[in-house]
Design an enzyme around this catalytic site. Structure first.
Site, short mmCIF file in Angstrom:
data_model
loop_
_atom_site.label_atom_id
_atom_site.label_comp_id
_atom_site.label_asym_id
_atom_site.label_seq_id
_atom_site.Cartn_x
_atom_site.Cartn_y
_atom_site.Cartn_z
N HIS A 83 -3.43 0.74 1.00
CA HIS A 83 -1.98 0.96 1.15
C HIS A 83 -1.73 2.01 2.23
O HIS A 83 -2.50 2.96 2.36
CB HIS A 83 -1.40 1.41 -0.20
CG HIS A 83 0.09 1.50 -0.20
ND1 HIS A 83 0.77 2.57 0.32
CD2 HIS A 83 1.02 0.61 -0.63
CE1 HIS A 83 2.07 2.35 0.19
NE2 HIS A 83 2.25 1.17 -0.38
N ASP A 136 7.33 -4.21 -3.19
CA ASP A 136 7.29 -2.79 -2.82
C ASP A 136 8.37 -1.99 -3.54
O ASP A 136 8.97 -1.08 -2.97
CB ASP A 136 7.40 -2.61 -1.30
CG ASP A 136 6.59 -1.41 -0.80
OD1 ASP A 136 6.04 -0.67 -1.63
OD2 ASP A 136 6.52 -1.22 0.43
MN MN Z 1 4.18 0.22 -0.87
#
Ligand code: MN
Length: 335
Positions: free
Chosen positions: A175, A298
């Site tokens: 990430h 997200d």
């Molecule tokens: Mn993210």
């Protein structure tokens, strides 16, 4: 079967927020993290609202998922996680947040799964933490929020982590976070360090370091998950191969067993997190195929409504839509 699985969904614990505050109050703070601390992790009403959502991995989150038709979230500790903390605090808080995650999943086993946090600062203990939590129902992979104190996972010191991830069949979600101290200076202007550009530059570099260092010759069964439509790598892949072949011949790149694109196709999958562009999805489908793309929203940083509206409506094959929405997630994360 679930119809929509979102695989890059963030949370945090109170202890990690407190540890961040302590680092930010100290004298030695990574410049990128200081910028994050002043905005995203700060005390503005917007930042506090996001923090409230990050801290809730209970009924409030499930309600939000119900509202937007998300059947399952795969949770992971938000960037930079424990990677800005000293090694022993980081190791302790990674384990504590994994315990909290396992407990949350146990309350909603059909709705939540998770990626284990680790502290790369202490590679042997990080590998041991993966082994500790791998058998917990609901732990389906691991998360690394890109660089740790300016270092990347291709460094030989991190081999125990990659070895454990491969042996335990845990995909590793790479990430983004703000660029490492050695590269961040020109990104500090105009907000470039943030998610609009710097995050992809940092995470894309990290992925390219793994490929070009021959990491997948050493760990051929390792799976890396890259968000944000592959951090732009699908767009560059033909040129990356082309220049690798030239550079390798003139001694400007190490020789790998295979082409960079072959590792990218076999050892990586990408997710749609934060990208609602039909053109970017179409390119990724053409370059990688529908087996390599997973849906992510997200949360809570992006609009889940927008992500679902995009993926429901985008003009693609219905079988591909199902693959992206959930079938690939079931395969990749062994759900
Ligand atoms: Mn993210």
């Amino acid at each position: 079967m679930p119809r929509r699985i979102a695989v890059e969904e963030a949370f945090v614990t109170h202890e990690i927020v407190e540890a961040w505050d302590a680092v930010l109050a100290g004298a030695r703070v990574e410049p990128g993290f200081r910028m994050m601390g002043n905005t995203m992790l700060g005390k503005s009403p917007g930042a506090m609202a996001v923090k409230g959502r990050l801290l809730d991995i209970g009924s409030g989150r499930i309600e939000h998922m119900d509202e937007h038709g998300i059947d399952m979230q795969i949770l992971s500790i938000t960037a930079p996680g424990v990677q800005v903390l000293d090694a022993s605090t980081a190791t302790r808080l990674a384990a504590a947040s994994n315990d909290r995650l396992i407990e949350a999943i146990a309350s909603f086993p059909a709705r939540l799964a998770g990626l284990a946090a680790i502290a790369p600062q202490s590679p042997a203990r990080a590998a041991a933490e993966l082994a500790r939590v791998a058998s917990s129902p609901g732990i389906k992979g691991a998360i690394v929020n890109s660089h740790t104190r300016g270092e990347y996972l291709d460094s030989p010191k991190y081999a125990p982590i990659l070895e454990a991830a491969q042996a335990l069949a845990l995909p590793l979600y790479l990430h983004p976070r703000e660029p490492s101290p050695a590269m961040v200076r020109p990104y500090l202007d105009y907000g470039l360090y943030f998610a609009g550009w710097g995050f992809a530059a940092e995470a894309g570099l990290h992925a390219m370091r793994l490929i070009m260092s021959g990491t997948f010759d050493r760990f051929p069964k390792l799976t890396i998950v890259l968000g944000h439509m592959g951090e732009a790598i699908p767009f560059w892949l033909q040129r990356i191969d082309n220049r690798y072949q030239l550079q390798m011949r003139i001694g400007a790149a190490p020789k790998l067993n295979r082409l960079p694109s072959e590792y990218f196709r076999d050892n990586f999958v990408i997710t749609t997190s934060g990208v609602c562009s039909p053109a970017a999805l179409e390119l990724s489908l053409k370059v990688l195929g529908a087996e390599s793309i997973l849906f992510a929203a997200d949360y809570p940083y992006e609009s889940v409504a927008e992500a679902v509206e995009f993926m429901d409506g985008v003009d693609i094959d219905e079988g591909d839509r199902e693959r992206i929405y959930w079938r690939n997630a079931v395969r990749v994360f062994h759900l």
